[in-house]
Design an enzyme around this catalytic site. Structure first.
Site, short mmCIF file in Angstrom:
data_model
loop_
_atom_site.label_atom_id
_atom_site.label_comp_id
_atom_site.label_asym_id
_atom_site.label_seq_id
_atom_site.Cartn_x
_atom_site.Cartn_y
_atom_site.Cartn_z
N SER A 1 0.82 -1.21 0.00
CA SER A 1 0.00 0.00 0.00
C SER A 1 0.86 1.27 0.00
O SER A 1 1.85 1.35 0.72
CB SER A 1 -0.91 0.01 1.22
OG SER A 1 -1.69 1.18 1.24
N ASN B 1 9.81 7.92 4.29
CA ASN B 1 8.69 8.67 3.75
C ASN B 1 7.82 9.22 4.84
O ASN B 1 7.71 8.66 5.92
CB ASN B 1 7.86 7.81 2.77
CG ASN B 1 6.71 7.10 3.45
OD1 ASN B 1 5.63 7.65 3.64
ND2 ASN B 1 6.97 5.86 3.86
N GLY C 1 1.93 11.17 4.69
CA GLY C 1 0.84 11.74 5.48
C GLY C 1 -0.54 11.39 4.95
O GLY C 1 -1.48 12.16 5.09
N CYS D 1 0.84 3.29 10.87
CA CYS D 1 1.64 4.35 10.25
C CYS D 1 2.38 5.13 11.34
O CYS D 1 1.77 5.53 12.33
CB CYS D 1 0.75 5.29 9.45
SG CYS D 1 1.67 6.65 8.71
N LYS E 1 -2.66 -4.76 9.45
CA LYS E 1 -1.27 -4.39 9.15
C LYS E 1 -0.63 -3.78 10.39
O LYS E 1 -1.11 -2.78 10.92
CB LYS E 1 -1.22 -3.41 7.98
CG LYS E 1 0.22 -3.08 7.55
CD LYS E 1 0.24 -2.38 6.22
CE LYS E 1 1.66 -2.05 5.79
NZ LYS E 1 1.70 -1.36 4.49
N GLY F 1 12.52 -0.30 3.00
CA GLY F 1 13.63 -0.77 2.17
C GLY F 1 14.56 -1.71 2.94
O GLY F 1 14.24 -2.16 4.04
N THR G 1 9.18 -0.37 -1.62
CA THR G 1 10.39 0.40 -1.90
C THR G 1 11.25 -0.19 -3.01
O THR G 1 11.94 0.54 -3.72
CB THR G 1 11.22 0.55 -0.61
OG1 THR G 1 10.38 1.16 0.37
CG2 THR G 1 12.44 1.40 -0.82
C1 LIG Z 1 6.12 6.22 -0.18
C2 LIG Z 1 5.47 5.23 0.73
C3 LIG Z 1 4.11 5.37 1.04
C4 LIG Z 1 3.49 4.47 1.87
N1 LIG Z 1 2.15 4.61 2.13
C5 LIG Z 1 1.50 3.66 2.87
C6 LIG Z 1 0.09 3.71 3.04
O1 LIG Z 1 -0.61 4.60 2.57
N2 LIG Z 1 -0.50 2.72 3.77
C7 LIG Z 1 0.22 1.69 4.31
O2 LIG Z 1 -0.37 0.82 4.93
N3 LIG Z 1 1.55 1.62 4.14
C8 LIG Z 1 2.21 2.57 3.44
N4 LIG Z 1 3.57 2.47 3.25
C9 LIG Z 1 4.30 1.35 3.85
C10 LIG Z 1 4.47 0.20 2.84
O3 LIG Z 1 3.23 -0.34 2.44
C11 LIG Z 1 5.32 -0.92 3.45
O4 LIG Z 1 4.67 -1.46 4.58
C12 LIG Z 1 6.70 -0.45 3.87
O5 LIG Z 1 7.20 0.51 2.97
C13 LIG Z 1 7.72 -1.57 3.97
O6 LIG Z 1 7.86 -2.25 2.75
P1 LIG Z 1 8.99 -1.92 1.64
O7 LIG Z 1 10.31 -1.91 2.34
O8 LIG Z 1 8.85 -3.00 0.62
O9 LIG Z 1 8.63 -0.59 1.10
C14 LIG Z 1 4.23 3.39 2.44
C15 LIG Z 1 5.58 3.28 2.14
C16 LIG Z 1 6.21 4.17 1.29
C17 LIG Z 1 7.67 3.99 1.00
#
Ligand SMILES: Cc1cc2nc3c(=O)[nH]c(=O)nc-3n(C[C@H](O)[C@H](O)[C@H](O)COP(=O)(O)O)c2cc1C
Lengths: 304, 272
Positions: free
Chosen positions: A21, A69, A72, A128, A164, A217, A266
């Site tokens: 997401s 990030n 918001g 979050c 989550k 990441g 990421t």
């Molecule tokens: C730019 C960005 C925006 C995100 N927005 C949300 C969001 O709206 N809702 C949510 O549940 N997680 C959000 N996340 C978290 C990601 O869904 C994920 O849980 C987290 O980034 C870890 O995974 P990754 O390392 O593969 O990015 C966001 C992450 C990033 C980097």
């Protein structure tokens, strides 16, 4: 040939990679594009009751070995988003809704008004770390809050429900047990960690406008791996592993620790949208070499 | 093996080298830095503790680059109050540029407002390929016409249109464009400017079966295809990476082109 297909809480996935997401996923057509690039399923950008502009920019920033990030929760609000996320058959793979709320009542509202049966499942985000009023900043990362929010959503939807969680909410085993006891069908682990801070010293200012931001990441991966391990030992419901999965080997690691599928966010920054194909190719290649025939065989075989 | 893990997009804090008046309310801010940009690309400019915004690149000589910016909102007004030597954060360049298409010997460029600048840079590069260039610059009225000095130096046939007839031909850019297209000799059309102008240019080029490239601008937060703010309906692609310059084939599949765009929250807004 490796069988990449898997099942997650009743959802049939062509492969175990799922768009996380908040990375793309703002529009229906962007989900379609991501699925076309090889994702087995996708989660939409989180939606709140009211329209939200989100934090001012910069709201994301690449750091050494990771990413920060503070978006918001910008989103168009439940009504416009309900319209946006219709006709979801066109997407070509299961679409998972993502909802947020300031309290259990708002989650209940979202379950009742925003969710439609076009969605394959719903992910409720309690985790979050950088949006005041939501997630861990609103105290949603406790077993009590998790139980209450899960219960209120459960009463209002028949969709498979995933909770989550945050890597910073402890004890994570108690939190996911509370979710399971109130009827959750799966756990998404984890959201970003922190928040963290990085300064630009020339500017004498934080790199993110909000000042602090969630860390994702590769830097998050070992923490996410440990959370998956803890959760696997605590509940029977399946786990979507998320946090720093960037290669097929990372995905295999998460699945060996007990995840039934993985989400990818990421990594798109590092490898582009081809990352879904790269990851499934790398998984197939490794599993073939090691004598596996299906990704399902990986789940939990090396839990710690 | 995993070189891509070293990727990051830290802004460079660059001092403003000089500031030049471009037109009423519009200034160009120059930075001495080798940006290595190509025409049609953009940068993100950060004013610490205020905001970060995308800007198209108006000038890039290799040694320095310039951004032409009108003071219209809180961000650009703060910028307008800055002095030579003050620093802002710059990252980029991002996005797909205008490209030279083989065999295109006779091209038309149609620019409006700031969109004139990347096309002018592009025209300067194309000249070395000895192509014939028609350049159409349109605005609502004379004082809104940008980069006239620059176009005067260009080895191109230039046309001006204003809605009120205060300079050049009275009317829209489509009138001279259609006259040129009717000759049947045009190989390619490039356009950059307000979206409804671009749409009219694209439609005309399609009508005369002339291929085109169009710069499609959308609300952008990250610039590298992560936030999803600039994903366009039809293709679903983020135009910060799979644009801003798109081909006419792509533009045909972008359902929202000339119809709507999205605000920062993701809510749709129709073009008037
Ligand atoms: C730019 C960005 C925006 C995100 N927005 C949300 C969001 O709206 N809702 C949510 O549940 N997680 C959000 N996340 C978290 C990601 O869904 C994920 O849980 C987290 O980034 C870890 O995974 P990754 O390392 O593969 O990015 C966001 C992450 C990033 C980097």
């Amino acid at each position: 040939m490796i069988d990449l297909s898997t099942e997650f809480a009743g959802l049939k996935l062509a492969n175990p990679t799922v768009l996380a997401s908040g990375i793309l996923g703002v529009t229906r057509d962007s989900l379609k594009y991501v699925v076309h690039q090889g994702a087995g399923a996708c989660v939409i950008k989180s939606i709140s009751k009211e329209e939200r502009k989100g934090h001012d920019a910069p709201n994301m920033h690449g750091i050494e070995g990771g990413f920060m990030n503070a978006v918001g929760y910008s989103n168009a609000g439940w009504k416009a988003s309900k319209e946006e996320f219709s006709g979801l058959k066109e997407v070509g793979a299961p679409v998972i809704a993502s909802i947020i709320g300031k309290d259990a009542q708002e989650f209940a509202f979202m379950a009742e008004h925003f969710l439609s049966d076009e969605f394959a499942a719903v992910e409720a985000v309690l985790s979050c770390p950088h949006t005041p009023g939501y997630g861990t900043l609103a105290g949603q990362g406790t077993p009590e809050s998790t139980a209450e929010i899960t219960r209120e959503i459960r009463k209002r939807t028949k969709l498979p429900l995933f909770i989550k969680v945050s890597p910073d909410s402890q004890p994570i085993g108690e939190i996911v047990k509370a979710a399971e006891a109130e009827g959750a069908d799966g756990i998404t682990a984890v959201n970003t960690m922190g928040p963290g801070i990085q300064l630009n010293i020339e500017a004498r200012a934080p790199v993110l406008h909000f000042g602090r931001g969630g860390v994702s990441g590769p830097a998050l991966r070992p923490i996410a791996a440990r959370c998956i391990s803890d959760i696997y030992q605590s509940v029977k419901i399946p786990i979507m592993g998320v946090g720093g999965v960037t290669t097929g080997h990372d995905a295999i690691e998460f699945m060996m620790l007990g995840a039934s599928a993985v989400q990818i966010g990421t990594a798109i920054y590092y490898r582009g949208l081809d990352v879904f194909r790269h990851i499934t190719d790398e998984m197939s290649e490794w599993m073939e070499r090691e004598g596996f025939s299906s990704v399902k065989e990986l789940i939990g075989i090396a839990h710690v | 093996m995993k070189d891509w893990l070293c990727k990051n997009d830290q802004p460079l804090m660059l001092p403003i080298q000089r500031i030049e008046d471009e037109a009423e309310g519009v200034k160009t801010y120059y930075f001495s830095h080798r940006l290595n940009s190509r025409p049609g690309q953009f940068v993100m400019m950060w004013i610490p503790r205020l905001n970060e915004k995308p800007f198209s690149i108006a000038y890039d000589t290799g040694e320095e680059f310039g951004l032409a910016i009108a003071a219209i909102g809180p961000f650009t007004q703060r910028l307008a109050a800055m002095k030579v030597g003050d620093r802002v954060g710059i990252r980029g360049p991002y996005g797909k540029p205008f490209t030279i298409v083989d065999n295109a010997k006779h091209v038309v460029m149609v620019g409006g407002g700031y969109g004139v600048a990347p096309l002018a840079t592009f025209a300067e590069q194309l000249r070395t390929k000895s192509s014939k260039i028609h350049f159409i610059n349109g605005a609502r009225s004379e004082h809104k016409l940008l980069f006239r000095d620059r176009l005067a130096k260009l080895d191109a046939e230039t046309y001006y249109t204003t809605d009120d007839g205060s300079f050049g031909e009275k009317g829209r850019v489509t009138a001279p464009l259609e006259r040129i297209l009717k000759t049947g000799s045009v190989d390619f059309v490039y356009t950059c400017g307000p979206e409804m102008m671009e749409k009219a240019v694209f439609d005309l080029a399609e009508k005369y079966n002339v291929p085109s490239q169009i710069s499609i601008e959308r609300y952008m937060k990250c610039g590298y295809g992560i936030c999803g703010a600039c994903s366009v309906d039809g293709t679903g692609q983020p135009v910060c990476c799979d644009g801003p310059v798109v081909t006419n084939e792509q533009a045909r599949t972008i359902r929202e082109f000339g119809v709507h765009h999205r605000k920062g929250s993701g809510r749709k807004e129709m073009f008037a």
